[in-house]
Each structure stands twice: as C-alpha cells, then as structure tokens.
Write an enzyme that holds these catalytic residues in place. Structure first.
Site: not given
Ligand code: NAD
Length: 368
Positions: A65, A77, A149
């Site tokens: 990435k 990580k 993001t």
């Molecule tokens: P978060 O915890 O803020 O939000 C996750 C959301 O997904 C919540 O609304 C939760 O209710 C929902 N969710 C969980 N399981 C679900 C399902 N089965 N069906 C539908 N919705 C579901 O997490 P985030 O920070 O938004 O991260 C989300 C993803 O993106 C993760 O895989 C994380 O690793 C990835 N990511 C995050 C960032 C970042 O900047 N936060 C950057 C790159 C990648």
C-alpha cells in the site's frame, strides 16, 4: 509462536518481534516487513483474537500500500492480543508497555488501527519517541476529522468514473459499513453530486432509490442506532448482506474482509467497486468481477488516504498539506493503475500489486 519463516520471502519480513511482559500481561507481535523505501508505517491493532499470522499478512499489505501510494515508507504491522474495551487505566498501562518495547525498533512507526486511537499513539510516542496519527496537540493530523480515507476514496471514484465513462453527478452509490471510512466516503461523494441509495452497518441495511441524506445516517450512528432505522421517502430495510446486490453504479465495501465472495459476486450490479475496507473482495470474486467487466479499484490504491496523512504528519506537514496530497495522489495513482490494467489486459488489482512490487524491488536495489 509467530512462524516468520513460513511467511518469509525475498521481500520480507525483515524483523519479527514477539513481546511478552509478565508485569502488565502484554502479549504482542510486531512485524516489520520491508524498509527499503524508508521507516515502516503500519497500524498497531488491539484485538482479543489477533494473531501473528494476521500481522504478517497485514504487514505485507502495508508494504504494497505504501509503495502504491508513492510515500517514502516501508510496511509493518503490530498486534496486541487484548480486549480494547478493557478498563481504561489497564489499557493505558498495556499500551505504555508496548511503547517501551518499541524503543529499539526504530524502523517501525506505529499508527492507529482497530482497537487503538490517537490517545494510544500519544502514549506510545511518550515511551519510544515514535508514532503517527497523534492528537493535534502533539502535531497530529486528525485522520477521522478530515475524513482522510474517505476523501481519498471519493477522489479515486472520480478517476474510476472517468475511466468508466460515468458521471459522479447523479451516480447511485451503495455503502457497506457506516464507520470512519464509509460515512466520509458517502459525504465526499454526495458533495460531487452522487446519490446514496443504500447503506449498511452491523445491525442492518436500508435501500432508498430516491436517495438518503448522509447527515441523517450520521445522526443515527452518533446516537448508537442503526442506519437501517433512517426515515426517508421510499426507504425500505434490507437484510444486511443484501447491500452488496443493490441496484447502483458504485458499490463501496467499507466494513469487513471478504464481503464480496464467490457466493454473492454475481449479485453485484455496480459498474464500479471501490474497495474501502482492507481485502473486502476474495481473490476468486475479484477475478469474477473483472471477467464481468466491473471496474474494481483495489484497496491498496483506493484506501491509502489514511496512511498518506500519517506520512505527511511524520514529515511535519499540516492538515492542509495532507488534504492536498491525498487528493493529488489518489487521483493520479488510480488513473495510472486503471490505465496500466487496460494496457496490459489485467485486472486493476493485478496491475496495482505488480506496480507496488516493482517499486519495492527497485527501492531494494539502492540498499547495501
Ligand atoms: P469502523 O469501525 O469505524 O466502522 C466499521 C463499520 O462497519 C461500522 O459501521 C460497522 O457497524 C460496520 N459493519 C461491521 N460489520 C458489518 C457487516 N457485516 N455488514 C455491514 N456493516 C458492517 O471502521 P473503519 O475505520 O471505517 O474501517 C472499515 C474498514 O476499512 C476496515 O477493514 C479497516 O481496516 C479499513 N480501513 C480503515 C481505514 C481508516 O482510515 N479508518 C483506512 C484503511 C482501511
């Protein structure tokens, strides 16, 4: 025991450190995968079921990435095996012990991840002098406040829409996951004229062909309620997983790994899949999307906004610098990957990984 040899190849990992601290009960694994491009940035994840194997895979994903994003950092990580909802004082102790264990590991710059946040990064920096994703008082750029993001994903969507001959103005978008990534992506896409026709969180999903107001969904999420409860004209609840098959132009899986798999890939109606989560599409489902002519922008390109902001913070840049760099890089990188995929007849995912690997290998040629 982390089995680093089972995961090792000629790219990495360069170093694997297993940490146990009987005093605090800390159990953690740090994997520094590759530092040819510079000190490795990667999240410090806290989860009761976190494993060393997960750390190895995620560290390699960060190497690629960061290379695909074109930032001067390698990938790493770390995982801390603990429940992030533990007593706050005990959690702070554990985080501090983790920070102390990183003192000699100066090739690794930890950042926030699942179960950790900017306050945790402040404690780690206090112990070892390094961390990114810090509170603003320590020079940090608030990743979630600027929607780092999601901002990048919306710009990636612009480049993908240009490639697909689609206008974002009026484009219908379905978002799986209304968290830090999903809700900001929705907001930035709505600013470009897109219509959010479906949203899902862990408790349910909603479909409204006439469009949903992202602010109303945010208000529900902030109140601890599900987006499925939103009231809007024509809005109807959906089974949670059905969001994948909603009639839309752009689908944004922004929740979990493997959300699009062999069992539901043929239900996808979107022309563009914008990978907000990490590894939201299985390899087989990704191949099938490509065969079907769906343009999928891979996670290592599309969701790099957060790590780009961390890199800007690390070099002492401002919030404005981060916003500008995310927008410039995400547009250019997405357009480059999509053009390369088209020219080579491969999927954007294969094109992105090949480009990232070539950059890592070239960076490695400059090392002794
Ligand atoms: P978060 O915890 O803020 O939000 C996750 C959301 O997904 C919540 O609304 C939760 O209710 C929902 N969710 C969980 N399981 C679900 C399902 N089965 N069906 C539908 N919705 C579901 O997490 P985030 O920070 O938004 O991260 C989300 C993803 O993106 C993760 O895989 C994380 O690793 C990835 N990511 C995050 C960032 C970042 O900047 N936060 C950057 C790159 C990648």
């Amino acid at each position: 025991m982390p089995d680093s040899f089972a995961f090792a190849d000629d790219l990495g990992p360069e170093k694997t450190v297993e940490i146990t601290d009987p005093g605090t009960g800390l159990r953690a694994v740090v994997v520094v995968d590759n530092t040819a491009a510079g000190p490795a940035i990667g999240g410090a994840r806290m989860a009761p079921d976190a494993t060393a194997a997960e750390a190895f895979r995620l560290a390699r994903a960060m190497t690629f990435k960061n290379a695909a994003a074109g930032i001067p950092h390698g990938g790493a990580k770390s995982v801390i095996v603990a429940d992030p909802r533990m007593d706050p004082a005990a959690k702070a102790e554990l985080i501090r012990a983790f920070g102390r264990a990183l003192r000699d590991l100066d090739a690794y710059i930890p950042g926030p991840d699942m179960g950790t946040n900017e306050a945790a990064m402040a404690l780690i920096r206090d112990e070892c002098g390094r961390a990114c994703g810090l509170p603003p008082e320590l020079g940090g750029i608030p990743l979630d406040e600027i929607g780092a993001t999601g901002r990048g994903l919306a710009v990636a969507a612009e480049a993908a829409a240009e490639a697909a001959g689609l206008s974002l103005n009026g484009a219908r978008v379905a978002i799986q996951g209304w968290g830090a990534v999903g809700r900001w992506t929705a907001r930035f896409l709505a600013q470009r004229g897109a219509v959010i026709v479906a949203a899902a969180d862990i408790d349910g999903a909603v479909h409204a062909p006439g469009g949903l107001d992202p602010a109303a969904l945010d208000a529900l999420a902030a109140a601890g309620r599900s987006v499925a409860e939103v009231e809007a004209e024509g809005a109807a609840p959906l089974p949670r997983e059905a969001v994948i098959g909603v009639d839309c132009d752009i689908l944004v899986p922004a929740a979990r790994p493997d959300a699009i798999h062999e069992g539901n890939v043929d239900a996808v109606k979107a022309r563009i899949v914008l990978e907000g989560a990490n590894i939201p599409t299985t390899l087989a489902a990704g191949r099938r999307l490509h065969e079907r002519g769906v343009l999928a922008v891979p996670d290592i390109v599309a969701n790099a906004g957060g790590v780009i902001a961390c890199a800007v913070e690390w070099r002492g840049g401002s919030r404005g610098d981060a916003e500008r760099e995310i927008e410039a890089k995400l547009h250019a990188n997405t357009a480059e990957i999509l053009a390369k995929a088209r020219a080579e007849g491969t999927s954007p995912r294969d094109a992105a990984f090949a480009l990232a690997e070539a950059r890592v290998r070239r960076a490695m040629t400059f090392r002794r």
